[in-house]
Write a protein that holds these residues in place. Sequence first.
Motif, PDB file in Angstrom:
ATOM      1  N   ALA A 296      36.822  24.724  50.125  1.00 44.23           N
ATOM      2  CA  ALA A 296      38.595  24.946  49.346  1.00 44.23           C
ATOM      3  C   ALA A 296      39.221  26.541  49.981  1.00 44.23           C
ATOM      4  N   ALA A 297      38.249  27.344  51.036  1.00 45.22           N
ATOM      5  CA  ALA A 297      39.178  28.161  51.248  1.00 45.22           C
ATOM      6  C   ALA A 297      40.819  28.755  51.609  1.00 45.22           C
ATOM      7  N   GLY A 298      41.683  29.308  50.912  1.00 46.44           N
ATOM      8  CA  GLY A 298      42.847  29.012  51.273  1.00 46.44           C
ATOM      9  C   GLY A 298      43.650  27.693  50.450  1.00 46.44           C
ATOM     10  N   ARG A 299      42.891  27.670  49.206  1.00 45.07           N
ATOM     11  CA  ARG A 299      43.859  26.167  48.662  1.00 45.07           C
ATOM     12  C   ARG A 299      44.089  26.665  47.419  1.00 45.07           C
ATOM     13  N   ILE A 300      45.273  25.907  46.784  1.00 47.06           N
ATOM     14  CA  ILE A 300      45.763  26.703  45.113  1.00 47.06           C
ATOM     15  C   ILE A 300      45.155  26.027  44.322  1.00 47.06           C
ATOM     16  N   LEU A 301      44.457  26.747  43.203  1.00 47.49           N
ATOM     17  CA  LEU A 301      43.822  25.828  42.190  1.00 47.49           C
ATOM     18  C   LEU A 301      44.315  25.269  41.199  1.00 47.49           C
ATOM     19  N   ALA A 302      44.337  24.336  40.502  1.00 43.41           N
ATOM     20  CA  ALA A 302      45.577  23.528  39.618  1.00 43.41           C
ATOM     21  C   ALA A 302      45.166  23.725  39.003  1.00 43.41           C
ATOM     22  N   ALA A 303      43.834  23.561  38.542  1.00 41.70           N
ATOM     23  CA  ALA A 303      43.395  23.892  37.100  1.00 41.70           C
ATOM     24  C   ALA A 303      42.791  25.513  36.725  1.00 41.70           C
ATOM     25  N   PRO A 304      42.559  25.820  35.447  1.00 43.91           N
ATOM     26  CA  PRO A 304      41.630  27.500  35.442  1.00 43.91           C
ATOM     27  C   PRO A 304      39.680  27.191  35.360  1.00 43.91           C
ATOM     28  N   THR A 305      39.471  27.307  35.702  1.00 39.41           N
ATOM     29  CA  THR A 305      37.627  27.655  35.119  1.00 39.41           C
ATOM     30  C   THR A 305      37.084  28.306  34.380  1.00 39.41           C
ATOM     31  N   ALA A 306      36.192  27.843  33.409  1.00 42.80           N
ATOM     32  CA  ALA A 306      36.032  28.801  32.282  1.00 42.80           C
ATOM     33  C   ALA A 306      33.824  28.545  32.623  1.00 42.80           C
ATOM     34  N   ALA A 307      33.143  30.113  32.661  1.00 44.04           N
ATOM     35  CA  ALA A 307      32.355  30.889  33.189  1.00 44.04           C
ATOM     36  C   ALA A 307      31.320  29.243  32.014  1.00 44.04           C
ATOM     37  N   VAL A 308      29.857  28.600  32.754  1.00 44.78           N
ATOM     38  CA  VAL A 308      29.340  28.447  32.241  1.00 44.78           C
ATOM     39  C   VAL A 308      27.925  28.367  32.067  1.00 44.78           C
ATOM     40  N   ARG A 309      27.456  29.385  32.652  1.00 46.52           N
ATOM     41  CA  ARG A 309      26.636  30.033  33.020  1.00 46.52           C
ATOM     42  C   ARG A 309      26.763  31.683  32.330  1.00 46.52           C
ATOM     43  N   GLU A 310      25.820  32.187  31.935  1.00 46.40           N
ATOM     44  CA  GLU A 310      25.561  33.960  32.229  1.00 46.40           C
ATOM     45  C   GLU A 310      25.501  34.488  33.550  1.00 46.40           C
ATOM     46  N   VAL A 311      26.063  35.663  33.655  1.00 41.65           N
ATOM     47  CA  VAL A 311      25.657  36.285  34.576  1.00 41.65           C
ATOM     48  C   VAL A 311      25.114  37.566  34.765  1.00 41.65           C
ATOM     49  N   PRO A 312      24.471  38.369  34.339  1.00 42.57           N
ATOM     50  CA  PRO A 312      23.127  37.768  35.513  1.00 42.57           C
ATOM     51  C   PRO A 312      22.430  36.731  34.533  1.00 42.57           C
ATOM     52  N   PRO A 313      21.513  36.104  34.991  1.00 39.80           N
ATOM     53  CA  PRO A 313      21.126  35.006  34.583  1.00 39.80           C
ATOM     54  C   PRO A 313      19.383  35.279  33.130  1.00 39.80           C
ATOM     55  N   PHE A 314      19.198  36.953  34.092  1.00 36.76           N
ATOM     56  CA  PHE A 314      17.910  37.406  33.138  1.00 36.76           C
ATOM     57  C   PHE A 314      18.163  38.761  33.030  1.00 36.76           C
ATOM     58  N   ASP A 315      18.150  39.579  32.230  1.00 34.43           N
ATOM     59  CA  ASP A 315      18.086  41.199  32.431  1.00 34.43           C
ATOM     60  C   ASP A 315      17.572  41.883  33.473  1.00 34.43           C
TER      61      ASP A 315
END
Length: 403
Positions: free
Chosen positions: A31-50
């Motif tokens: 998908a490099a250089g393509r234009i997103l047609a919808a927003p995305t929201a996070a489904v995972r925490e970063v970082p996943p642990f302390d």
Amino acid sequence: MTKPMDWRSVRDLLLERAVPVSTETVSVDNAAGRILAAPTAAVREVPPFDRSPYDGYAFRSADTAGELPVTLTILEEVPAGAVPTQTVTPGTAVKILTGAPIPPGADAVSKFEETDFTPETVTLKRAYQPGENLIYRGEDVYVGMGLTHAGQVVDAGVAGALWSQGIDSVLVYRRPRVAVISTGSELEEGTGFPTEGRIPNSNRLAFETALKLAGAEPIYYGTPRDDCAAIAELLERALGECDMVLTTGGVSVGDYDLTPAALERAGAEIAVRNIGLKPGGKCCFGWKNGRLAACLSGNPASALTCFYAVSLPVLRRLCGRERAALPEVSARLGADFKKGGKQTRLVRGHLSVDEHGLVFYPAAQQGNGALHTLAGANALAEIPVGAGPQSAGTVLRVSYFGI
Ligand code: AMP
Ligand code: MG
């Protein structure tokens, strides 16, 4: 004759009617250089642990609240990718490496260069606050946090962020299909030495390349001779099959300048005939069934100037980009520029940054046919109507079309 519109008004008039093309789902690794047609929201925490931001030692900050230095016993080593097996208790520490999970019981990390250590012990020389040098779970990204928005280009940051969320496909706008038609009886395809009186069809490659760099898919329709019916037939077919059509040649006022008439004959409604602009002011824009035909001069540099100023923004809108108009900045001229004029002039050149700020270097030659002077050009500087020669240091408005 009515005065031709200025290029920004033409751009905005065309943009009013342009709408993004349809969408498709593609894999993130493609998908490099393509234009997103919808927003995305996070489904995972970063970082996943302390985790630890440093190579060093994890311990209880309370152990540094008393007399210093204090020496702690090392329980184990936790490199990145490993899981701690011990709980840190008073008087103990864990050797930890960057990116490794913080062991239970520990609430601070020291950089190893701040300590004295042996394989069995670590000596801390100052007091640490609870939470010092700890990256908490979810600190960078929390679940539900907006990550990307529609209209955004898939760049390194977007692709990496999506992948870190386990998102492996995205909705993007498809690449607009743009027909390229080079009109002119003098044109020859291929790179063989042209027969007398004829020239290579360099506009084809120039525009196919410009279109690809803008994120579109060029589709070449051929080289009709200077014949109204032949041009009209190709225009009609292209307007039926593509999202946008680009032609060069035949838009001036000579006997063989037949493209505007052909465009009408193809059933398009003419929206713009000529722009108050030099070079590239000779042009014609028409719509048919919501599709734009941009008919530009045959002169390569004129055609590209008009393309960047007026047609590229429309194409960027079709691509779904959040900002269709080119970004404009104030930049100083890096060299004298001799030509002013009765019309707004767009000077091609290179926008760059030096220790004083943005600087625009005009291409040495600005002739209409000098295609090579557009090599490396990434911007157009505007010289207003009636302005005289401009000397180096003058601040101009510059539109940036580089990637
Ligand atoms: P026109 O706009 O048809 O009056 O053409 C203006 C100039 O551009 C003429 O010198 C043409 O020969 C030249 N020209 C037209 N089409 C092309 C093309 N596809 N590639 C290179 N030069 C062209
Ligand atoms: Mg011609």
